[in-house]
Scaffold this motif. Structure first.
Motif, mmCIF file in Angstrom:
data_model
loop_
_atom_site.group_PDB
_atom_site.id
_atom_site.type_symbol
_atom_site.label_atom_id
_atom_site.label_comp_id
_atom_site.label_asym_id
_atom_site.label_seq_id
_atom_site.Cartn_x
_atom_site.Cartn_y
_atom_site.Cartn_z
ATOM 1 N N PRO A 1 49.305 27.347 41.161
ATOM 2 C CA PRO A 1 48.504 28.573 41.248
ATOM 3 C C PRO A 1 47.417 28.593 40.176
ATOM 4 O O PRO A 1 47.550 27.981 39.110
ATOM 5 C CB PRO A 1 49.532 29.682 41.005
ATOM 6 N N THR A 2 46.382 29.314 40.470
ATOM 7 C CA THR A 2 45.284 29.419 39.502
ATOM 8 C C THR A 2 45.708 30.362 38.383
ATOM 9 O O THR A 2 46.729 31.047 38.457
ATOM 10 C CB THR A 2 44.012 29.966 40.173
ATOM 11 N N ALA B 1 44.324 33.126 37.392
ATOM 12 C CA ALA B 1 44.279 34.524 37.832
ATOM 13 C C ALA B 1 45.503 34.863 38.681
ATOM 14 O O ALA B 1 46.100 35.940 38.540
ATOM 15 C CB ALA B 1 43.000 34.783 38.622
ATOM 16 N N GLU B 2 45.936 33.933 39.552
ATOM 17 C CA GLU B 2 47.120 34.172 40.383
ATOM 18 C C GLU B 2 48.376 34.279 39.511
ATOM 19 O O GLU B 2 49.253 35.116 39.758
ATOM 20 C CB GLU B 2 47.281 33.056 41.411
ATOM 21 N N MET B 3 48.483 33.412 38.477
ATOM 22 C CA MET B 3 49.628 33.462 37.580
ATOM 23 C C MET B 3 49.690 34.796 36.844
ATOM 24 O O MET B 3 50.752 35.406 36.708
ATOM 25 C CB MET B 3 49.575 32.302 36.572
ATOM 26 N N ASP C 1 48.420 37.630 37.822
ATOM 27 C CA ASP C 1 48.784 38.666 38.790
ATOM 28 C C ASP C 1 50.278 38.659 39.089
ATOM 29 O O ASP C 1 50.920 39.713 39.156
ATOM 30 C CB ASP C 1 47.986 38.487 40.091
ATOM 31 N N MET C 2 50.871 37.466 39.236
ATOM 32 C CA MET C 2 52.307 37.376 39.512
ATOM 33 C C MET C 2 53.123 37.900 38.324
ATOM 34 O O MET C 2 54.110 38.608 38.502
ATOM 35 C CB MET C 2 52.713 35.925 39.813
#
Length: 167
Positions: free
Chosen positions: A49-50, A52-54, A56-57
């Protein structure tokens, strides 16, 4: 045992062994081999994951995400606050001295070590062995009198000894 019983038993064992041996050697050896497992090669690719995705998670899972510089700044501020609180507590503790008072019950058969241990538990003296040695130096270890005595930290060492031991 009689010889006939023993020889009959031996003959029975011999007969059973020869039957088992005959069956074993005359049997057709059928060796079954396990079927070879089919080999499948599956390639799995893990998608990373990017950033930003990390973030967000992690935020969705309830974690706090902050950069290292911000973390270090927060940590330094917390350390300064803790040291300031400790300094404030030390100044307050220096102005107020806690006095302990204890009621000691001395019974027949107790020794100066026993009394010292009770005084250590009551925070009147710091070391039971040292207390016992001081009592012995004064020569009053045999003058321990049974009874109930009230002692406190405001009393001197000699006053505590004089209260519990007959002079």
């Amino acid at each position: 045992m009689k010889i006939n019983v023993v020889s009959s038993f031996a003959a029975g064992i011999l007969l059973a062994s020869s039957i088992c041996g005959a069956v074993y050697f005359t049997e057709d050896p059928v060796v079954t081999k396990a079927a070879p497992k089919p080999t499948k090669t599956e390639q799995t690719t893990v998608v990373q994951p990017t950033e930003a995705e990390m973030k967000d998670m992690l935020l969705a899972a309830g974690y706090v995400v902050q950069p290292k510089a911000e973390y270090d700044k927060t940590l330094d501020a917390a350390k300064k606050a803790a040291s300031a609180a400790a300094n404030t507590a030390n100044t307050n503790n220096n102005s107020k001295k806690i006095a302990y008072r204890a009621v000691i019950s001395v019974t027949q058969g107790m020794t100066s070590i026993d009394v010292g241990k009770m005084l250590v538990k009551s925070k009147i003296v710091s070391d039971a062995f040292k207390f016992s040695k001081d009592v012995e130096k004064k020569g009053v270890e045999k003058n321990l009198r049974p009874g109930t005595f009230t002692v406190d930290t405001e009393m001197t060492y000699d006053q505590v000894i004089a209260t519990i031991f007959k002079p």
